[in-house]
Scaffold this active site. Structure first.
Site, PDB file in Angstrom:
ATOM      1  N   GLU A 179       0.820  -1.221   0.000  1.00 55.53           N
ATOM      2  CA  GLU A 179       0.000   0.000   0.000  1.00 55.53           C
ATOM      3  C   GLU A 179       0.851   1.267   0.000  1.00 55.53           C
ATOM      4  O   GLU A 179       0.893   2.012   0.980  1.00 55.53           O
ATOM      5  CB  GLU A 179      -0.963   0.010   1.182  1.00 55.53           C
ATOM      6  CG  GLU A 179      -2.041  -1.045   1.074  1.00 55.53           C
ATOM      7  CD  GLU A 179      -3.168  -0.865   2.085  1.00 55.53           C
ATOM      8  OE1 GLU A 179      -2.968  -0.168   3.099  1.00 55.53           O
ATOM      9  OE2 GLU A 179      -4.253  -1.426   1.856  1.00 55.53           O
ATOM     10  N   GLU A 223      -6.792  -7.714  -0.372  1.00 57.35           N
ATOM     11  CA  GLU A 223      -7.234  -7.796   1.026  1.00 57.35           C
ATOM     12  C   GLU A 223      -8.728  -7.507   1.070  1.00 57.35           C
ATOM     13  O   GLU A 223      -9.154  -6.376   0.845  1.00 57.35           O
ATOM     14  CB  GLU A 223      -6.479  -6.765   1.876  1.00 57.35           C
ATOM     15  CG  GLU A 223      -4.980  -6.966   1.877  1.00 57.35           C
ATOM     16  CD  GLU A 223      -4.243  -5.930   2.742  1.00 57.35           C
ATOM     17  OE1 GLU A 223      -4.891  -5.186   3.502  1.00 57.35           O
ATOM     18  OE2 GLU A 223      -3.006  -5.864   2.632  1.00 57.35           O
TER      19      GLU A 223
HETATM   20  C1  GAL Z   1      -4.365  -2.556   4.981  1.00 58.86           C
HETATM   21  C2  GAL Z   1      -2.930  -3.052   5.076  1.00 58.86           C
HETATM   22  C3  GAL Z   1      -2.827  -4.288   5.926  1.00 58.86           C
HETATM   23  C4  GAL Z   1      -3.621  -4.131   7.187  1.00 58.86           C
HETATM   24  C5  GAL Z   1      -5.047  -3.839   6.828  1.00 58.86           C
HETATM   25  C6  GAL Z   1      -5.972  -3.721   8.015  1.00 58.86           C
HETATM   26  O1  GAL Z   1      -4.383  -1.195   4.774  1.00 58.86           O
HETATM   27  O2  GAL Z   1      -2.408  -3.331   3.802  1.00 58.86           O
HETATM   28  O3  GAL Z   1      -1.475  -4.531   6.232  1.00 58.86           O
HETATM   29  O4  GAL Z   1      -3.078  -3.098   7.949  1.00 58.86           O
HETATM   30  O5  GAL Z   1      -5.106  -2.642   6.131  1.00 58.86           O
HETATM   31  O6  GAL Z   1      -7.288  -3.500   7.618  1.00 58.86           O
END
Ligand code: GAL
Length: 652
Positions: A145, A316
């Site tokens: 990110e 994610e």
């Molecule tokens: C994203 C990040 C992850 C984790 C996640 C939590 O922004 O890539 O590492 O922090 O959020 O929701």
């Protein structure tokens, strides 16, 4: 065409090695095929300078491999370890107030720091050399990110030096820069590139041209940082698939340009967290608090599909409450499944969940995973198991088709109106998303695209709201496209140097429609400028001078042109409310000959190849028979329950 796949994010370094095998088997057991690992593990891969320990990672890779899982290996450069930061304390980014962004969480580095970049080259090189040929490594993720936690802009000495060089390369002579920026204003002229400052800590606002170039420079720094990694990885794994996980509603660098160095664009989708953080009012947030904004995820799917030139995925996916939003509600039953199908319907190759198991320690201990902190399955686990069975039964493939309707999203425009909003609530992102919502409400599947000639080819309808400074070349491509075009507000209202065009806005776009914007006003919340037929302008409106061949399609109650038209080109002279947007869109759909659907408020539709998906984001069971006709459902019911997903094969 490949099959749609499911994956998960896993941190073997967080758990005893004795547990890895069981985890891998459970993953495989619920139908996951991809596991992302490694992206924050630098302190375990190189506990002190030059003392590498990759053996544990190799064992983790092998364990996952033995279970039949494929791996996405992350480079760990988002989390430089303490010894490295202590070695070069000036690698920290400085915020706009000049304060260092210190060690103790993540992303504590400045994109312009050459010493840090070299450290990254080193660790990436080692990893690529060690794992590049491993058959289980299906893809590489660069960093994590980029820009998260506001880390694109840095006001460090390294950034200053690099910015001066960047300006010198762009302008060649300081006089050219002074003219482009209009530095005669307030005696801001420089005598050499070495005198240039960063645009922070100024007494009042900095010069918009200066801010714009600093933003462009900062975006280029992220792209260059990423490119170093992709080049190293490709040297050791020539056919590697390289991706990066982008974020939601994040515009601080040009994601299209960065994606030119990737094979796949990925993004991280947290529907409930994003909704809580959004600018929606409380009623909207209450209404959708457990399913998320029905259009936000879809918009990003379409945007990142464009970035990846068709190859994209969710890296994610939120599986339960998160920890980072102002409030963190639990998803409705069925929401995780709904989000997953919405992504596949938009052409995702993979949907991967974050994270496998909730960590009982550190910053994200309140963030759910598929497993509870002590490893029993949580709700997300069961949701994923169900989706996986349904996917197998559907035997669906990843499909891509060009949508006739294209909505332009342009990063420079996002920067421009953030630099010069003129009205406090003029958010480019919100405007584009608002129009996107109008298109989705009409049942359309949309491509979000950059402002390039290739992207607009073969479209029936092109919508370009608030496009900052279109190029001559792009304008010519628009003129030749033959598509119905909707421009405005604020379209072409600046030159690339951030000045008002010589013949007034919309500048070069006047070759498409003969209008000139003589005045603009911004409107405080609650202020409305009613428009004759329906609805009103809010936030923003413009006053036009029009040529003879321009028709008034809509007029405001105070007699100004609200929607101008010249042949197939329309110009909307303000920020419409929902009602006005509807009536504007109705006209342009008609002009473009685009059939629409009459959907109830919480129902959304998406075409993916021959399959039409229908989603229910509402709290009520809804009869969707009218949308299905005589067709047989492959998924779901005609009485579609809350969070329900239906799918059928279209014959038209
Ligand atoms: C994203 C990040 C992850 C984790 C996640 C939590 O922004 O890539 O590492 O922090 O959020 O929701």
């Amino acid at each position: 065409m490949t099959h749609q796949r499911l994956g998960v994010c896993y941190y073997p370094e967080h758990w005893p090695e004795s547990r890895w095998r069981e985890d891998a088997e459970l993953m495989k057991g619920i139908g996951l095929s991809f596991v992302r690992i490694g992206e924050f593990a630098w302190s375990r891969l190189e506990p002190s300078e030059g003392a590498y320990d990759f053996a544990w990672l190799a064992r983790a890779v092998d364990t996952l491999d033995h279970a039949g899982l494929k791996i996405v290996l992350g480079t760990p450069t988002a989390t430089p370890p303490k010894w490295l930061v202590d070695k070069m304390p000036d690698m920290a980014a400085l915020d706009a107030d000049g304060r260092p962004r210190k060690f103790g969480s993540r992303r504590h580095y400045c994109f312009s720091h050459e010493g840090y970049a070299q450290e990254c080259d080193r660790i990436v090189e080692r990893l690529a050399r060690t794992f590049g040929a491993h058959p289980a490594i299906a893809a590489w993720q660069t960093d994590n990110e980029y820009g998260c936690h506001d880390t694109v802009l840095s006001y460090s000495q390294s950034a200053l030096r690099a910015f001066r060089k960047w300006c010198a390369a762009k302008y060649r002579s300081i006089e050219t820069l002074n003219t482009a920026w209009g530095n005669v204003f307030w005696s801001m002229e420089y005598r050499s590139f070495d005198e240039i400052e960063l645009p922070n800590l100024t007494v009042t606002e900095a010069n918009p041209s200066h801010l714009m170039d600093f933003q462009r420079f900062s975006s280029d720094q992220v792209i260059a940082f990423n490119r170093r990694q992709t080049e190293i990885i490709r040297r050791h794994a020539r056919d590697a698939t390289i991706l990066h996980n982008f974020m939601g509603s994040f515009v601080d660098f040009d994601h299209y340009a960065l994606s030119d160095d990737l094979d796949v664009a990925a993004w991280d989708s947290y529907p409930l967290g994003f909704l809580e953080r959004s600018s929606h009012n409380n009623d909207f947030k209450l209404r959708y608090m457990r399913v998320g904004d029905p259009d936000f995820q879809a918009f990003h799917h379409d945007l990142y599909r464009a970035c990846g030139r068709g190859r994209w995925q969710v890296m994610e996916q939120q599986p339960g409450p998160v920890n980072w939003a102002p409030w963190n509600p639990a998803p409705a039953e069925g929401a995780v499944r709904l989000w997953t199908f919405e992504a596949f319907a938009a052409g995702a190759q993979t949907v991967s969940y974050f994270r496998w198991r909730q960590a009982p320690f550190a910053q994200e201990q309140m963030h759910e995973g598929l497993l509870l902190p002590y490893a029993e399955p949580n709700e997300g686990y069961h949701a994923v198991a169900r989706v996986s069975q349904e996917l197998a039964a559907l035997d669906a493939r990843v499909e891509r088709a060009r949508a006739p309707v294209a909505l332009i999203f342009d990063y420079e425009s996002a920067w421009a109106w953030r630099i010069e909003p003129q009205g406090q609530d003029f958010s480019y992102f919100d405007l584009v998303l608002f129009i996107y919502r109008g298109l989705r409400r009409a049942g359309l599947s949309v491509d979000v695209i950059p402002a390039t000639a290739t992207a607009i080819a073969e479209r029936a309808l092109i919508i370009a709201p608030a496009l900052f400074a279109p190029s001559q070349e792009f304008t010519e491509a628009l003129a030749k496209s033959g598509a119905t075009i909707l421009l405005g507000p604020r379209a072409g209202s600046k030159t690339a140097d951030f000045q008002i065009p010589a013949n007034l806005p919309p500048g070069v776009l006047q070759s498409l429609i003969d209008i000139r914007v003589r005045r603009v006003e911004s409107l405080r919340p609650g202020a409305r400028v009613p428009v004759s037929e329906s609805g009103a302008f809010v936030r923003w409106r413009e006053f036009l001078i029009v040529g003879e061949n321009v028709e008034r399609e809509l007029t405001s109650d105070d007699g100004e042109i609200a929607l101008a038209r010249c042949g197939n080109v329309f110009y909307l002279s303000g920020w419409p409310d929902e009602e006005l947007l509807k009536s504007v869109l109705r006209r342009i759909f008609q002009a473009a000959g685009i059939p629409t659907l009459d959907l109830s408020e919480d129902i959304r539709v998406r075409d993916n190849g021959a399959i039409r998906y229908i989603f229910n984001y509402g709290a009520e069971t809804t009869d969707i028979s009218a949308l299905i006709g005589e067709e047989t459902l492959l998924l779901g019911e005609r009485l579609l329950e809350p969070c329900g997903v239906a799918a059928f094969r279209r014959r038209d």
